[in-house]
Each structure stands twice: as C-alpha cells, then as structure tokens.
Scaffold this motif. Structure first.
Motif, PDB file in Angstrom:
ATOM      1  N   GLU A   1      42.948  93.604 124.742  1.00  0.00           N
ATOM      2  CA  GLU A   1      42.119  93.135 123.791  1.00  0.00           C
ATOM      3  C   GLU A   1      40.810  93.735 123.673  1.00  0.00           C
ATOM      4  N   GLN A   2      40.136  93.836 124.831  1.00  0.00           N
ATOM      5  CA  GLN A   2      38.777  94.884 125.266  1.00  0.00           C
ATOM      6  C   GLN A   2      38.725  96.147 124.360  1.00  0.00           C
TER       7      GLN A   2
ATOM      8  N   LYS B   1      40.698  97.235 121.910  1.00  0.00           N
ATOM      9  CA  LYS B   1      41.014  97.098 120.602  1.00  0.00           C
ATOM     10  C   LYS B   1      39.469  96.343 120.052  1.00  0.00           C
ATOM     11  N   ALA B   2      38.790  95.481 120.878  1.00  0.00           N
ATOM     12  CA  ALA B   2      37.503  95.238 120.064  1.00  0.00           C
ATOM     13  C   ALA B   2      36.566  96.379 120.382  1.00  0.00           C
ATOM     14  N   GLN B   3      36.462  97.200 121.231  1.00  0.00           N
ATOM     15  CA  GLN B   3      35.613  98.512 121.650  1.00  0.00           C
ATOM     16  C   GLN B   3      36.084  99.481 120.306  1.00  0.00           C
TER      17      GLN B   3
ATOM     18  N   ALA C   1      37.404  98.780 117.529  1.00  0.00           N
ATOM     19  CA  ALA C   1      37.086  98.492 116.047  1.00  0.00           C
ATOM     20  C   ALA C   1      35.545  98.506 116.016  1.00  0.00           C
ATOM     21  N   GLU C   2      34.806  98.152 117.267  1.00  0.00           N
ATOM     22  CA  GLU C   2      33.278  98.460 117.105  1.00  0.00           C
ATOM     23  C   GLU C   2      33.098 100.011 117.121  1.00  0.00           C
TER      24      GLU C   2
END
Length: 181
Positions: free
Chosen positions: A75-76, A78-80, A82-83
């Motif tokens: 999840e981290q 994927k968040a990174q 996307a960012e």
C-alpha cells in the motif's frame, strides 16, 4: 489306552488356553512396560508434539504478520508510486509551460531583433541614398557647368555661383517630379 491317555492329556493342555502362571507373568510384564511407556516415553512424545504444534502455530502467526506487513508495504509503495506519477505529471506540465514561455520570449526577442535590423537597414539605405544623391548632385553640377561652359564658351568655374545655380536647378526638377506623382 495309551492313546486315550494321550488324548486326555492333550485336552488338559489346550494350546489356546494359557496356564494361569503364564497369564500372571504376562500381565505383570505388560503393566511394567505400560508403566514405563506412560512415565518416560509418553511425556516426551507429548512434549515433541506440543513443540511441533507451537512451531506450526507460530509459523502461521509469523506468516500472517509477514503477509500483513507485506500488504502495508505494498500500500505504501502504491501510494508512493501514485505520488511520483502525480509529481512527474506536475513537472511535465511545468516544463511545458516553461518551454512555451521560453518560446514566446524567443519569438519576442527575434521580432525585436528583426525590427532593429530592418530599422538599421532602412537607416543605412537612407544614409546611402542621401550620400548617393549628394554625390550625384555634385557630379551633375560639375557636368552641367562644364557643359554650360562649353556651350557659352566661357568658364563657369566660380564655385559659389555654380553651386547655387545647380542646387536651384535640381530643386526645381525634384519639385516637378513630386508634383507629377
């Protein structure tokens, strides 16, 4: 009769029915072996089985914890990601805007330089035209006075008079040319 005695003796010794002392000794030996197994071997077996059960349960717990941790890391990530994609899009947009601004500045600079070059060219042409007109006036004036002198038969070398006459004559010609336009 001896056969009968033999049959009677065989009936007394039935091989399927053991004798009482053998049964007692067998039961006693069985109780000793069972007691030994129950006291020594069974606790070790239970201990090993319990350790295996705990190891399996601990492994399952560790696997669950690792899976939970892997899920949070995913999840981290994927968040990174996307960012990072958002940041790359923002940087790309900013670069396009800067590129457009630079192109616009370069066009304006090119236009300004072009206008300067054109203005300098016009000024140079005007200066060259004036210089050519002045040189032409002098040459025409000299030729006209020489020609007039030959026609009249006397020298018209007085420079002040010659210059005034030539200038007046050329001014009249220019005025007539402009009026004709």
């Amino acid at each position: 009769m001896s056969a009968l005695l033999h049959i009677a003796a065989e009936e007394a010794q039935n091989p399927l029915i053991p004798e009482i002392p053998e049964v007692v000794v067998g039961l006693l030996a069985f109780a000793i072996v069972f007691g030994f197994l129950a006291k020594k071997l069974l606790p070790n077996i239970n201990k090993v089985l319990e350790e295996r059960r705990e190891a399996i349960e601990g492994g399952i717990e560790k696997a669950d914890a690792a899976q939970t941790e892997a899920q949070s890391v995913l999840e981290q990530y994927k968040a990174q990601l996307a960012e990072a994609r958002h940041e790359a899009g923002r940087l790309r947009q900013q670069a396009q805007e800067q590129g457009a601004a630079i192109i616009q500045e370069m066009k304006a600079e090119g236009q300004r330089q072009r206008e300067e070059i054109i203005a300098a060219g016009h000024a140079q042409i005007e200066a060259d035209r004036k210089a050519a007109a002045s040189a032409l006036r002098q040459d025409v004036g000299k030729l006209a006075t020489d020609l007039a002198g030959k026609l009249v038969g006397e020298s018209l070398q007085d420079h002040v008079r010659q210059s005034g006459t030539v200038d007046r004559f050329l001014d009249e010609l220019e005025a007539k040319a402009e009026a004709a336009r």
